[in-house]
Design a protein around this motif. Structure first.
Motif, short mmCIF file in Angstrom:
data_model
loop_
_atom_site.label_atom_id
_atom_site.label_comp_id
_atom_site.label_asym_id
_atom_site.label_seq_id
_atom_site.Cartn_x
_atom_site.Cartn_y
_atom_site.Cartn_z
N GLU A 48 -22.62 -13.03 7.77
CA GLU A 48 -23.90 -12.74 8.23
C GLU A 48 -24.50 -11.83 7.07
O GLU A 48 -25.85 -12.01 6.98
CB GLU A 48 -23.76 -11.95 9.52
N GLU A 49 -23.83 -10.84 6.51
CA GLU A 49 -24.46 -9.99 5.54
C GLU A 49 -25.12 -10.81 4.32
O GLU A 49 -26.02 -10.30 3.95
CB GLU A 49 -23.47 -9.18 4.98
N LEU A 60 -16.55 -13.12 9.09
CA LEU A 60 -17.76 -13.47 9.90
C LEU A 60 -18.90 -12.44 9.60
O LEU A 60 -20.00 -12.86 9.33
CB LEU A 60 -17.65 -13.68 11.26
N GLY A 61 -18.54 -11.09 9.80
CA GLY A 61 -19.48 -10.09 9.34
C GLY A 61 -20.11 -10.27 8.03
O GLY A 61 -21.49 -10.13 7.69
N HIS A 109 -22.75 -13.07 15.72
CA HIS A 109 -23.46 -12.89 14.35
C HIS A 109 -24.53 -13.93 13.98
O HIS A 109 -24.85 -14.15 12.63
CB HIS A 109 -22.19 -13.15 13.11
N GLY A 110 -24.72 -14.86 14.79
CA GLY A 110 -25.99 -15.75 14.59
C GLY A 110 -25.27 -16.74 13.81
O GLY A 110 -26.29 -17.40 12.95
N LEU A 111 -24.03 -17.34 13.87
CA LEU A 111 -23.64 -18.38 12.92
C LEU A 111 -23.16 -19.38 13.85
O LEU A 111 -22.94 -19.49 15.12
CB LEU A 111 -22.51 -17.68 12.05
N THR A 131 -15.27 -19.00 5.20
CA THR A 131 -14.78 -17.91 5.49
C THR A 131 -13.54 -17.37 4.68
O THR A 131 -13.53 -16.19 4.54
CB THR A 131 -14.32 -17.66 6.79
N GLN A 148 -26.20 -19.10 7.54
CA GLN A 148 -26.34 -19.56 8.83
C GLN A 148 -25.20 -20.22 9.55
O GLN A 148 -25.12 -20.35 10.57
CB GLN A 148 -27.43 -20.51 8.74
#
Length: 287
Positions: free
Chosen positions: A26-27, A22-23, A62-64, A11, A31
């Motif tokens: 995701e973009e 974090l966004g 964010h699915g992380l 990050t 994962q």
């Protein structure tokens, strides 16, 4: 090649506030993320229960997941008995944080492993790693030593000498190419028993020198008349000397199915470079 890998990003490489990063992760289709916990907004001492909950919820949103926590306290690694008095307990706290965040890996540099196993520096490093490794293993975490300062054979021998189940390897192929001139593909097989995390990074060596000079430069915050660009250059994935087809095939061959975590330490447009790296890795994984 269809490798069962996951793509991660550091990050801090986005050079944005953490929750914004974090966004971005995701973009680009990551994962997981690697979180830097030795200073800044995510310094390990800032993680009270409220902070752990906030980060955990944001990751889920964010699915992380956390691929690894970076616990590199800099300096000369674990060479100094005086520094080890605070670095070892601090490193254990980072390991505990990793556990709270659902990760089983803490990455770190330990300094250049000396060739002389009877030297005071070697003994200090070995004993520090054994202490930290045994603690990490007791809570289900591995301290992953990042490749770079020494050849893979030297690192593998050192880890066997440490003899702790909580010590492993974070394989950074670019560090091997840029600093030691070692072959990342060969390193995969040499370190196969210890690899728990990898960095996806690329670069070239311009001029070879003693790796200790390079790492001392970083440890001391700069040495006059020593320009890193005279010796190596980090580059976007696919533009350096890491043979990613052969490297990823080797990881697949040894049964590594973990994270390829993108690390970009320079560049005018970090987001573009990270997205390019993620797209590059997907193109290789999905061949």
């Amino acid at each position: 090649m269809k490798g069962n890998f996951s793509i991660g990003v550091m990050t801090d490489s986005f050079k944005k506030p953490f929750f914004e990063a974090l966004g971005k992760a995701e973009e680009v289709g990551a994962q997981g993320i690697q979180l830097y916990a030795v200073d800044g907004e995510n310094v390990y001492t800032a993680f009270d229960d409220e902070r752990v909950k906030a980060v955990t919820e944001a990751l889920k949103e964010h699915g992380l997941v956390v691929s690894a926590v970076c616990g590199d306290f800099g300096g000369h690694g674990f060479y100094s008995e005086k520094e080890n008095e605070w670095k070892i307990p601090a490193s254990k706290q980072v390991a505990l944080l990793a556990k709270k965040l659902g990760s089983s890996v803490v990455t770190t540099h330990i300094g250049c492993v000396p060739e002389d196993k009877t030297s005071p520096e070697y003994i200090l490093m070995r004993d520090a790693c054994r202490d930290m490794g045994d603690y990490a293993a007791s809570i289900g975490v591995t301290f992953a030593i990042e490749t770079g300062p020494e050849k893979a054979e030297t690192l593998a021998d050192f880890i066997r000498d440490v003899g702790s189940k909580g010590i492993g390897v974070n394989l950074d192929p670019a560090n091997l190419v840029m600093v030691t001139g070692d072959d990342p593909v060969k390193a995969v097989y040499t370190l196969r028993d210890f690899i728990v995390h990898t960095h996806a990074k690329d670069g070239i060596m311009i001029k070879q020198t003693d790796p200790k000079i390079i790492y001392d430069f970083f440890a001391e915050g700069g040495i006059e008349d020593l320009r890193m660009s005279d010796y190596f250059l980090e580059l976007p994935l696919g533009e350096g000397k890491v043979d990613f087809d052969a490297y990823l095939a080797a990881l697949e061959d040894i049964g590594y199915h973990g994270f390829l975590t993108i690390e970009r330490e320079c560049g005018a447009d970090p987001y573009a470079d990270i997205k390019k790296a993620a797209d590059f890795l997907r193109s290789k994984i999905n061949k």
